[in-house]
Scaffold this active site. Sequence first.
Site, PDB file in Angstrom:
ATOM      1  N   GLY A  52       0.822  -1.205   0.000  1.00 36.36           N
ATOM      2  CA  GLY A  52       0.000   0.000   0.000  1.00 36.36           C
ATOM      3  C   GLY A  52       0.847   1.242   0.000  1.00 36.36           C
ATOM      4  N   GLU A 119      10.889  -6.664  -0.202  1.00 43.95           N
ATOM      5  CA  GLU A 119      10.587  -8.058  -0.518  1.00 43.95           C
ATOM      6  C   GLU A 119       9.063  -8.212  -0.540  1.00 43.95           C
ATOM      7  OE1 GLU A 119      11.746 -12.425   1.438  1.00 43.95           O
ATOM      8  OE2 GLU A 119      12.537 -10.581   2.318  1.00 43.95           O
TER       9      GLU A 119
END
Length: 148
Positions: A52, A119
């Site tokens: 997000g 990641e």
Amino acid sequence: MDAGEEAGHFPAMSTPLPAPVPCVGVVCLRGDEVLLIRRGRPPRQGEWSLPGGRIEPGERAVDAALRELREETGVEARISGLLDVVDGLFPEAGRHYVLIDYVAEWVSGEPVGGDDAAEARFFPLAEVEARVAWEETRRVIALAAAGR
């Protein structure tokens, strides 16, 4: 709400935070797995979290959610609903985010960390408690999983 909260002061904070920044988060589910990113920047740098970020000027929140998901993970998904709105108060970073969290179903793509995500990986829902440090993120993921 007490008078201090109305003014932007919270009991644990001695100074007010700046105006809240509108952001989105996505609980992307694939079967019994949830997509998490390892944060590459503060706040909560290095922790597993939801993909997000900030809503751009003129951008609809739901469009921002799908854009951030693509930018941070390379994954495509279909938004299936609004989960919750969470205040992310990070006085140590001098930040107040209003996080609009959506639930989405994975459509395609294998996750790869991008943008400010160091990641990105799918994890079994059963591992969320051990992987995710922030209680609000764990709560929102559980809310999404319960609504399936």
